[in-house]
Motif scaffolding. Sequence first.
Motif, PDB file in Angstrom:
ATOM      1  N   ASP A 109      15.370   7.454   2.935  1.00  0.00           N
ATOM      2  CA  ASP A 109      14.827   8.813   3.061  1.00  0.00           C
ATOM      3  C   ASP A 109      13.306   8.832   3.140  1.00  0.00           C
ATOM      4  O   ASP A 109      12.705   9.892   3.268  1.00  0.00           O
ATOM      5  CB  ASP A 109      15.270   9.673   1.865  1.00  0.00           C
ATOM      6  N   LEU A 110      12.710   7.649   3.023  1.00  0.00           N
ATOM      7  CA  LEU A 110      11.250   7.557   3.067  1.00  0.00           C
ATOM      8  C   LEU A 110      10.818   7.267   4.501  1.00  0.00           C
ATOM      9  O   LEU A 110      11.265   6.301   5.100  1.00  0.00           O
ATOM     10  CB  LEU A 110      10.784   6.415   2.150  1.00  0.00           C
ATOM     11  N   SER A 111       9.958   8.114   5.048  1.00  0.00           N
ATOM     12  CA  SER A 111       9.487   7.851   6.416  1.00  0.00           C
ATOM     13  C   SER A 111       8.440   6.740   6.361  1.00  0.00           C
ATOM     14  O   SER A 111       7.742   6.585   5.358  1.00  0.00           O
ATOM     15  CB  SER A 111       8.861   9.108   7.007  1.00  0.00           C
ATOM     16  N   PRO A 112       8.331   5.971   7.443  1.00  0.00           N
ATOM     17  CA  PRO A 112       7.268   4.955   7.498  1.00  0.00           C
ATOM     18  C   PRO A 112       5.888   5.571   7.231  1.00  0.00           C
ATOM     19  O   PRO A 112       5.022   4.923   6.641  1.00  0.00           O
ATOM     20  CB  PRO A 112       7.375   4.407   8.922  1.00  0.00           C
ATOM     21  N   ASN A 113       5.709   6.828   7.611  1.00  0.00           N
ATOM     22  CA  ASN A 113       4.445   7.500   7.323  1.00  0.00           C
ATOM     23  C   ASN A 113       4.229   7.707   5.832  1.00  0.00           C
ATOM     24  O   ASN A 113       3.120   7.533   5.317  1.00  0.00           O
ATOM     25  CB  ASN A 113       4.388   8.863   8.018  1.00  0.00           C
ATOM     26  N   GLY A 114       5.300   8.080   5.138  1.00  0.00           N
ATOM     27  CA  GLY A 114       5.222   8.263   3.689  1.00  0.00           C
ATOM     28  C   GLY A 114       4.910   6.942   3.006  1.00  0.00           C
ATOM     29  O   GLY A 114       4.111   6.877   2.067  1.00  0.00           O
ATOM     30  N   PHE A 115       5.555   5.890   3.503  1.00  0.00           N
ATOM     31  CA  PHE A 115       5.320   4.537   2.989  1.00  0.00           C
ATOM     32  C   PHE A 115       3.850   4.161   3.195  1.00  0.00           C
ATOM     33  O   PHE A 115       3.160   3.704   2.283  1.00  0.00           O
ATOM     34  CB  PHE A 115       6.245   3.560   3.727  1.00  0.00           C
ATOM     35  N   ARG A 116       3.378   4.399   4.408  1.00  0.00           N
ATOM     36  CA  ARG A 116       1.995   4.053   4.753  1.00  0.00           C
ATOM     37  C   ARG A 116       0.993   4.831   3.895  1.00  0.00           C
ATOM     38  O   ARG A 116      -0.017   4.284   3.450  1.00  0.00           O
ATOM     39  CB  ARG A 116       1.732   4.329   6.231  1.00  0.00           C
ATOM     40  N   THR A 117       1.271   6.104   3.645  1.00  0.00           N
ATOM     41  CA  THR A 117       0.351   6.934   2.860  1.00  0.00           C
ATOM     42  C   THR A 117       0.109   6.341   1.483  1.00  0.00           C
ATOM     43  O   THR A 117      -1.032   6.241   1.024  1.00  0.00           O
ATOM     44  CB  THR A 117       0.908   8.370   2.713  1.00  0.00           C
ATOM     45  N   VAL A 118       1.188   5.916   0.811  1.00  0.00           N
ATOM     46  CA  VAL A 118       1.055   5.363  -0.528  1.00  0.00           C
ATOM     47  C   VAL A 118       0.286   4.035  -0.484  1.00  0.00           C
ATOM     48  O   VAL A 118      -0.575   3.773  -1.331  1.00  0.00           O
ATOM     49  CB  VAL A 118       2.437   5.214  -1.203  1.00  0.00           C
ATOM     50  N   LEU A 119       0.562   3.200   0.516  1.00  0.00           N
ATOM     51  CA  LEU A 119      -0.206   1.952   0.652  1.00  0.00           C
ATOM     52  C   LEU A 119      -1.667   2.223   0.987  1.00  0.00           C
ATOM     53  O   LEU A 119      -2.556   1.510   0.519  1.00  0.00           O
ATOM     54  CB  LEU A 119       0.426   1.017   1.691  1.00  0.00           C
ATOM     55  N   ASP A 120      -1.904   3.272   1.774  1.00  0.00           N
ATOM     56  CA  ASP A 120      -3.281   3.641   2.118  1.00  0.00           C
ATOM     57  C   ASP A 120      -4.079   4.047   0.884  1.00  0.00           C
ATOM     58  O   ASP A 120      -5.230   3.654   0.722  1.00  0.00           O
ATOM     59  CB  ASP A 120      -3.302   4.804   3.126  1.00  0.00           C
ATOM     60  N   ILE A 121      -3.446   4.843   0.021  1.00  0.00           N
ATOM     61  CA  ILE A 121      -4.153   5.300  -1.179  1.00  0.00           C
ATOM     62  C   ILE A 121      -4.317   4.148  -2.173  1.00  0.00           C
ATOM     63  O   ILE A 121      -5.432   3.830  -2.608  1.00  0.00           O
ATOM     64  CB  ILE A 121      -3.390   6.462  -1.865  1.00  0.00           C
ATOM     65  N   ASP A 122      -3.211   3.507  -2.527  1.00  0.00           N
ATOM     66  CA  ASP A 122      -3.233   2.493  -3.593  1.00  0.00           C
ATOM     67  C   ASP A 122      -3.882   1.185  -3.149  1.00  0.00           C
ATOM     68  O   ASP A 122      -4.810   0.703  -3.783  1.00  0.00           O
ATOM     69  CB  ASP A 122      -1.807   2.188  -4.066  1.00  0.00           C
ATOM     70  N   SER A 123      -3.369   0.600  -2.074  1.00  0.00           N
ATOM     71  CA  SER A 123      -3.811  -0.747  -1.692  1.00  0.00           C
ATOM     72  C   SER A 123      -5.094  -0.722  -0.869  1.00  0.00           C
ATOM     73  O   SER A 123      -6.109  -1.300  -1.260  1.00  0.00           O
ATOM     74  CB  SER A 123      -2.714  -1.473  -0.914  1.00  0.00           C
ATOM     75  N   VAL A 124      -5.044  -0.025   0.262  1.00  0.00           N
ATOM     76  CA  VAL A 124      -6.227   0.020   1.136  1.00  0.00           C
ATOM     77  C   VAL A 124      -7.363   0.755   0.421  1.00  0.00           C
ATOM     78  O   VAL A 124      -8.523   0.340   0.475  1.00  0.00           O
ATOM     79  CB  VAL A 124      -5.913   0.683   2.495  1.00  0.00           C
ATOM     80  N   GLY A 125      -7.016   1.828  -0.291  1.00  0.00           N
ATOM     81  CA  GLY A 125      -8.032   2.597  -1.013  1.00  0.00           C
ATOM     82  C   GLY A 125      -8.744   1.758  -2.050  1.00  0.00           C
ATOM     83  O   GLY A 125      -9.972   1.804  -2.189  1.00  0.00           O
ATOM     84  N   THR A 126      -7.985   0.966  -2.775  1.00  0.00           N
ATOM     85  CA  THR A 126      -8.571   0.082  -3.787  1.00  0.00           C
ATOM     86  C   THR A 126      -9.502  -0.931  -3.128  1.00  0.00           C
ATOM     87  O   THR A 126     -10.637  -1.137  -3.577  1.00  0.00           O
ATOM     88  CB  THR A 126      -7.457  -0.633  -4.589  1.00  0.00           C
ATOM     89  N   PHE A 127      -9.034  -1.536  -2.032  1.00  0.00           N
ATOM     90  CA  PHE A 127      -9.890  -2.500  -1.337  1.00  0.00           C
ATOM     91  C   PHE A 127     -11.164  -1.841  -0.815  1.00  0.00           C
ATOM     92  O   PHE A 127     -12.270  -2.372  -0.935  1.00  0.00           O
ATOM     93  CB  PHE A 127      -9.162  -3.182  -0.169  1.00  0.00           C
ATOM     94  N   THR A 128     -11.009  -0.649  -0.221  1.00  0.00           N
ATOM     95  CA  THR A 128     -12.157   0.064   0.350  1.00  0.00           C
ATOM     96  C   THR A 128     -13.221   0.350  -0.712  1.00  0.00           C
ATOM     97  O   THR A 128     -14.414   0.115  -0.495  1.00  0.00           O
ATOM     98  CB  THR A 128     -11.698   1.386   1.006  1.00  0.00           C
ATOM     99  N   MET A 129     -12.782   0.831  -1.868  1.00  0.00           N
ATOM    100  CA  MET A 129     -13.728   1.120  -2.955  1.00  0.00           C
ATOM    101  C   MET A 129     -14.445  -0.158  -3.410  1.00  0.00           C
ATOM    102  O   MET A 129     -15.664  -0.163  -3.596  1.00  0.00           O
ATOM    103  CB  MET A 129     -13.010   1.766  -4.146  1.00  0.00           C
ATOM    104  N   CYS A 130     -13.688  -1.237  -3.570  1.00  0.00           N
ATOM    105  CA  CYS A 130     -14.285  -2.517  -3.993  1.00  0.00           C
ATOM    106  C   CYS A 130     -15.301  -2.983  -2.947  1.00  0.00           C
ATOM    107  O   CYS A 130     -16.423  -3.395  -3.276  1.00  0.00           O
ATOM    108  CB  CYS A 130     -13.197  -3.583  -4.156  1.00  0.00           C
ATOM    109  N   HIS A 131     -14.901  -2.903  -1.692  1.00  0.00           N
ATOM    110  CA  HIS A 131     -15.733  -3.359  -0.582  1.00  0.00           C
ATOM    111  C   HIS A 131     -17.067  -2.615  -0.550  1.00  0.00           C
ATOM    112  O   HIS A 131     -18.129  -3.217  -0.389  1.00  0.00           O
ATOM    113  CB  HIS A 131     -14.957  -3.147   0.730  1.00  0.00           C
ATOM    114  N   GLU A 132     -17.004  -1.288  -0.709  1.00  0.00           N
ATOM    115  CA  GLU A 132     -18.225  -0.482  -0.642  1.00  0.00           C
ATOM    116  C   GLU A 132     -19.087  -0.623  -1.901  1.00  0.00           C
ATOM    117  O   GLU A 132     -20.286  -0.382  -1.863  1.00  0.00           O
ATOM    118  CB  GLU A 132     -17.878   0.994  -0.393  1.00  0.00           C
ATOM    119  N   ALA A 133     -18.453  -1.004  -3.021  1.00  0.00           N
ATOM    120  CA  ALA A 133     -19.199  -1.101  -4.287  1.00  0.00           C
ATOM    121  C   ALA A 133     -19.852  -2.463  -4.481  1.00  0.00           C
ATOM    122  O   ALA A 133     -20.716  -2.628  -5.350  1.00  0.00           O
ATOM    123  CB  ALA A 133     -18.260  -0.815  -5.464  1.00  0.00           C
ATOM    124  N   LEU A 134     -19.448  -3.436  -3.685  1.00  0.00           N
ATOM    125  CA  LEU A 134     -19.906  -4.813  -3.894  1.00  0.00           C
ATOM    126  C   LEU A 134     -21.418  -4.940  -4.032  1.00  0.00           C
ATOM    127  O   LEU A 134     -21.925  -5.586  -4.951  1.00  0.00           O
ATOM    128  CB  LEU A 134     -19.415  -5.737  -2.768  1.00  0.00           C
TER     129      LEU A 134
END
Length: 299
Positions: A109-134
């Motif tokens: 019942d989970l759309s690939p978009n829904g899946f992507r959204t959670v990875l975008d916030i949690d995984s990519v978002g975490t990396f993005t914040m770390c990357h910009e804060a370095l």
Amino acid sequence: MESSSPFKENVLKGKVALLTGGGSGIGFEISTQFGKHGASIAIMGRRKSVLDSAVATLRSLGIPAVGFEGDVRKQEDAKRVIESTVKHFGKLDILVNAAAGNFLVSPEDLSPNGFRTVLDIDSVGTFTMCHEALQYLKKGGFGRDSSSGGMILNISATLHYTASWYQIHVSAAKAAVDSLTRSLALEWGTDYDIRVNGIAPGPIGDTTGMSKLAPEEISSKLREYMPLYKLGEKWDIAMAALYLASDAGKYVNGTTVVVDGGLWLSRPRHLQKDAVKQLSRAVEKRSRATPVGLPKSKL
């Protein structure tokens, strides 16, 4: 009732912390405790009303606090908020990635978009914040002396240690976060003297996560299946965060501390203790009564 802290109230004196998702739930409790222990607090979030109320609460406690609207999924937001934090407080010592998206859903019942959204916030978002804060967290970075770097704390979960029902998106996202924690601890610990750690909370009472994921109706049943099931408090997570962010944790790097009362190890008890005793006596008796098979003579 809030427990008092076992830490001295100046353990984070002079430190500046930026927290994503720091305006509500576990993130806000970490903001509050970091502030109460001497840190200046910047919060990043998408909802202005949540930010405003969190900042007002922190300031009412005498904590220097500021809020910035931003979405961790957008690199330009991450960059702007980190720069604004440094402009406001002069430097950055601690980055806490606590922004997360979650809901219960079966994989079909989970759309690939829904899946992507959670990875975008949690995984990519975490990396993005770390990357910009370095550039601000590394030793010798802006506003920082050349002797030591800052620290990063990623809020994770235990879902992916085994497997969890209706959480395929979050399990995948947090597995990625744990991997990021280790990779950055190795690479940035070596090159920039930045410590990178995580915390994996168990079920915490009085959070959006809990009301969404385990409505009260479920709780009584859970104890039968998970003997170690008991709700933690946001305070428990904040204390673990304080330990990792302070000098008490200066030799801890690349680890994710599980704060869940042992819950993820829980298994139903299939037999009561007295039944086990009876059973083992019966088995023992039977094995004694049966002679050990002697090899039959071929003669």
